[in-house]
Design an enzyme around this catalytic site. Structure first.
Site, PDB file in Angstrom:
ATOM      1  N   ASN A 108       0.826  -1.215   0.000  1.00 41.90           N
ATOM      2  CA  ASN A 108       0.000   0.000   0.000  1.00 41.90           C
ATOM      3  C   ASN A 108       0.862   1.268   0.000  1.00 41.90           C
ATOM      4  O   ASN A 108       0.358   2.368   0.184  1.00 41.90           O
ATOM      5  CB  ASN A 108      -0.948   0.016   1.210  1.00 41.90           C
ATOM      6  CG  ASN A 108      -0.212   0.088   2.547  1.00 41.90           C
ATOM      7  OD1 ASN A 108       1.026   0.119   2.586  1.00 41.90           O
ATOM      8  ND2 ASN A 108      -0.956   0.127   3.637  1.00 41.90           N
ATOM      9  N   GLU A 163       1.443   4.515   7.394  1.00 42.74           N
ATOM     10  CA  GLU A 163       0.399   4.049   6.500  1.00 42.74           C
ATOM     11  C   GLU A 163      -0.123   5.205   5.637  1.00 42.74           C
ATOM     12  O   GLU A 163       0.115   6.377   5.950  1.00 42.74           O
ATOM     13  CB  GLU A 163      -0.761   3.462   7.321  1.00 42.74           C
ATOM     14  CG  GLU A 163      -0.365   2.298   8.234  1.00 42.74           C
ATOM     15  CD  GLU A 163      -0.037   0.995   7.481  1.00 42.74           C
ATOM     16  OE1 GLU A 163       0.181   1.036   6.258  1.00 42.74           O
ATOM     17  OE2 GLU A 163      -0.007  -0.061   8.141  1.00 42.74           O
TER      18      GLU A 163
END
Ligand code: PGA
Length: 258
Positions: A136, A143
């Site tokens: 990702n 993140e």
């Protein structure tokens, strides 16, 4: 940005370990930023063999890791402390006071983040930061959506990250939900960044990193702004790049636009 294209995982690991080995051997007071995960396992294995066969002195090296799970103590089988012991520290001449990771069981996690960030500055900043990349686009445990200005902080792991890391645990429920990670700003302070990527699952993230716009929704793209970034990646990981980018890499290992 320098991109070294290699044929496969083993070749990526050899190149990365060569680079790290030369720095460990040649530089006094080296501060090595280390990463965990599946990607650098073979790099540590090859590096260990070379350090031992050439009896390299590591007495002035300091290591500083990117991240640690919250709730796992240093001795936990799946902690990053234990990973580093198993894959590197216990095999080479380095003492515990030369190796640093965040404490995932600190009582005061905010104070622990502050301590860690200050520690990095106190030991002189990271000379070479080794990085993997999440599918990702995460780096460390930053993140998607992590502000670029963040320093060491507590994060909630993305569902996709917990799923990807579940392979190291005996059940999905055991994968921690939170971690302490160096922030993007911490990583960007490193003098050099070496990012490793192998396999098709990293191809989209790598395309974004190399060709995409710089955006917090793909944290690795911030590395386009790093003055000394080296990517060592295999064909599969680079397989989604445009033809013209691949031609540039094949011609001279550099992406000229950055
Ligand atoms: P991996 O993880 O090396 O296990 O693929 C990389 C990362 O999540 O940064």
């Amino acid at each position: 940005m320098k991109v070294i294209q290699v044929d496969h995982y083993k070749q990526m690991s050899e190149k990365a370990s060569d680079m790290l080995f030369e720095s460990i051997k040649g530089e006094k007071n080296l501060v090595l930023g280390l990463a965990t995960g599946g990607t650098p396992v073979k790099t540590y294995e090859i590096l260990t063999t070379r350090i031992n066969s050439e009896k390299v002195d590591m007495s002035t090296v300091q290591t500083i890791n990117l991240d640690e799970y919250i709730g796992l103590d240093a001795k936990h089988l799946n902690s990053y402390h234990q990973y580093m012991e198993d894959h590197f520290f216990k095999h080479v001449p380095i003492s515990p006071d030369q190796t640093h990771l965040p404490n995932g069981v600190a009582n005061d996690l905010d104070a622990e983040c502050k301590r860690y960030e200050e520690l990095i500055d106190t030991i002189g900043g990271v000379d070479i930061q080794l990085l993997g990349i999440g599918s990702n686009g995460h780096i460390g445990f930053n993140e998607p959506g992590t502000p670029f200005h963040e320093t060491t902080h507590v994060v909630e792991l993305a569902k996709s990250t917990r799923e990807a890391n579940a392979r190291f645990f005996s059940s999905d429920e055991e994968v921690p939900t939170h971690a302490i990670t160096m922030g993007i700003a911490t990583i960007m302070k490193s003098k050099q960044v070496v990012l490793l990527a192998s396999g098709k699952s990293k191809a989209d993230a790598l395309k974004q990193l190399i060709e995409g716009e710089v955006t917090e929704s793909c944290p690795a793209t911030v590395l386009q702004n790093h003055p000394n970034l080296m990517i060592i990646a295999d064909h599969e990981a680079l397989s989604k790049l445009s033809k013209s980018t691949l031609e540039q890499i094949e011609a001279n290992n550099y992406i000229s636009s950055t």
